[in-house]
Design a protein around this motif. Structure first.
Motif, PDB file in Angstrom:
ATOM      1  N   SER A   1     -19.413   0.807  72.784  1.00  0.00           N
ATOM      2  CA  SER A   1     -18.988   0.130  72.943  1.00  0.00           C
ATOM      3  C   SER A   1     -17.985  -0.412  72.776  1.00  0.00           C
ATOM      4  O   SER A   1     -17.118  -1.698  72.843  1.00  0.00           O
ATOM      5  CB  SER A   1     -20.419  -0.648  72.065  1.00  0.00           C
ATOM      6  OG  SER A   1     -21.786  -0.789  72.986  1.00  0.00           O
TER       7      SER A   1
ATOM      8  N   ASN B   1     -15.910   0.600  75.838  1.00  0.00           N
ATOM      9  CA  ASN B   1     -15.727  -0.955  76.671  1.00  0.00           C
ATOM     10  C   ASN B   1     -15.164  -2.016  76.244  1.00  0.00           C
ATOM     11  O   ASN B   1     -14.044  -2.521  77.036  1.00  0.00           O
ATOM     12  CB  ASN B   1     -16.863  -1.196  76.703  1.00  0.00           C
ATOM     13  CG  ASN B   1     -17.535   0.323  77.397  1.00  0.00           C
ATOM     14  OD1 ASN B   1     -16.997   1.313  78.325  1.00  0.00           O
ATOM     15  ND2 ASN B   1     -19.075  -0.050  77.446  1.00  0.00           N
ATOM     16  N   CYS B   2     -15.275  -1.959  74.926  1.00  0.00           N
ATOM     17  CA  CYS B   2     -14.829  -3.688  74.303  1.00  0.00           C
ATOM     18  C   CYS B   2     -13.044  -3.917  74.774  1.00  0.00           C
ATOM     19  O   CYS B   2     -12.430  -4.166  75.298  1.00  0.00           O
ATOM     20  CB  CYS B   2     -15.263  -3.946  72.852  1.00  0.00           C
ATOM     21  SG  CYS B   2     -15.056  -5.224  72.283  1.00  0.00           S
TER      22      CYS B   2
ATOM     23  N   GLU C   1     -21.227  -5.567  82.708  1.00  0.00           N
ATOM     24  CA  GLU C   1     -21.150  -5.561  81.041  1.00  0.00           C
ATOM     25  C   GLU C   1     -20.611  -6.905  79.799  1.00  0.00           C
ATOM     26  O   GLU C   1     -19.485  -6.329  79.976  1.00  0.00           O
ATOM     27  CB  GLU C   1     -20.482  -3.815  80.903  1.00  0.00           C
ATOM     28  CG  GLU C   1     -20.392  -3.857  79.475  1.00  0.00           C
ATOM     29  CD  GLU C   1     -21.467  -2.487  79.075  1.00  0.00           C
ATOM     30  OE1 GLU C   1     -22.384  -3.335  78.330  1.00  0.00           O
ATOM     31  OE2 GLU C   1     -22.837  -1.999  80.217  1.00  0.00           O
TER      32      GLU C   1
ATOM     33  N   SER D   1     -19.463  -6.559  76.495  1.00  0.00           N
ATOM     34  CA  SER D   1     -19.141  -5.991  75.122  1.00  0.00           C
ATOM     35  C   SER D   1     -17.390  -6.104  75.671  1.00  0.00           C
ATOM     36  O   SER D   1     -16.528  -6.759  75.080  1.00  0.00           O
ATOM     37  CB  SER D   1     -19.251  -3.929  76.032  1.00  0.00           C
ATOM     38  OG  SER D   1     -19.905  -3.494  75.956  1.00  0.00           O
TER      39      SER D   1
END
Length: 322
Positions: A198, A201-202, A257, A260
């Motif tokens: 996460s 991705n963020c 997504e 994220s």
């Protein structure tokens, strides 16, 4: 940098062991897992998120740009480092993944929390206990390199007036940006509780949005300011293709997504009120300026740091105004 060289050598040694043992495993006729390496579901969004993790592993190419001021002959050594390192890292990482998939099935790779350790337990016998040590050394080396280079971002931002001036200060003898490095380390520690994927991705969403915007700005300057000196120049097709890749890495994860990437957007937007208070607000009350000057002076005394442009004949520490 000597520490970085040592731990990079340890990383390459461990990767060489994995590659050699994996290829030897294939040479003995064990190819059954390679035949099913492409099994599983694939999607456009999944590929984008997979690229986040993959590009995170390849991210070293970008960090060298942060320390061009400290490179010897950067106009020669920076392109040379990129052209040597990228093919070398690509070859090594591809061979490592081939070795992994020669021993482990895709489902076993996904289920493993440490693929190198799972690989070693299947192939290396007594040497399997050395792989976790090499993984730790590799992680430490990567962390050392990221902190070394990322701290220079804070220094550059502070020097341009976008962050508190003390973040641009360097040690009087070591000439390292200690305040910037401490801030980088503190922010890193604050993020330790998050899930690694996460977090990747963020932050990757913000990273590729920023990189795409920077490359786009360079293209705009190439068109509007063609007279500017450009010691390093590439064909226009290269940044155009690069920007298209950045658009894909930013737009598709926003759809697949949203959590994220939404956190990445909020993280980016959180800088606006800080910028408005610290930079946009010019006529601050005197008491705020006094607190800022006193705290800056205290940081100088504790960390023994000064502004980079401060001359040797000037006092190392200047008293704050009252």
């Amino acid at each position: 940098m000597r520490i970085q060289t040592l731990f990079t050598a340890a990383k390459l040694l461990s990767l060489a062991v994995i590659i050699f043992s994996g290829l030897l495993y294939v040479a003995r006729g064990h190819t059954e897992t390679l035949e099913c390496m492409w099994e599983g579901e694939h999607s456009t969004g999944g590929v984008a998120l997979a690229l986040y993790s993959g590009l995170f592993a390849y991210g070293g190419w970008n960090y060298l740009n942060f320390v061009t001021e400290e490179l010897k002959d950067p106009y020669t050594n920076l392109p040379r480092a990129i052209w040597i390192a990228l093919p070398l890292v690509t070859l090594v990482y591809v061979l490592v993944n081939v070795s992994y998939l020669a021993v482990l099935t895709p489902s076993q790779v996904l289920a493993s929390s440490a693929v190198a350790v799972s690989f070693a337990s299947r192939v290396l016998g007594p040497l399997k206990y050395s792989i976790p040590v090499f993984v730790a050394l590799s992680t430490f080396g990567s962390l050392n390199g990221i902190l070394f280079t990322s701290g220079r971002l804070f220094l550059a931002g502070a020097r341009e007036g976008h962050l508190p001036p003390c973040l641009s200060f360097i040690h009087v003898t070591k000439r390292t940006p200690i305040p910037a490095l401490l801030v980088t380390a503190t922010l890193s520690l604050m993020l330790l509780g998050a899930d690694i994927f996460s977090l990747i991705n963020c932050l990757s969403f913000v990273l590729w949005l920023s990189i795409g915007a920077a490359v786009g700005a360079l293209l705009w300057l190439r068109r509007t300011r063609p007279d500017l000196p450009r010691p390093i120049r590439v064909h226009t097709a290269v940044p155009v293709v690069f920007i298209l890749g950045c658009v894909y890495l930013v737009v598709v994860p926003m759809i697949t997504e949203p959590y994220s990437t939404g956190m990445g957007v909020l993280l980016t937007l959180s800088g606006f009120p800080v910028y408005a208070f610290g930079v946009g607000w010019k006529n601050k009350p005197k008491w705020i300026n006094t607190i800022h000057e006193v705290s800056t002076y205290s940081i100088q005394r504790v960390l023994m740091v000064v502004a980079p442009e401060q001359q040797l004949h000037e006092p190392l520490l200047s008293q704050p105004s009252t």
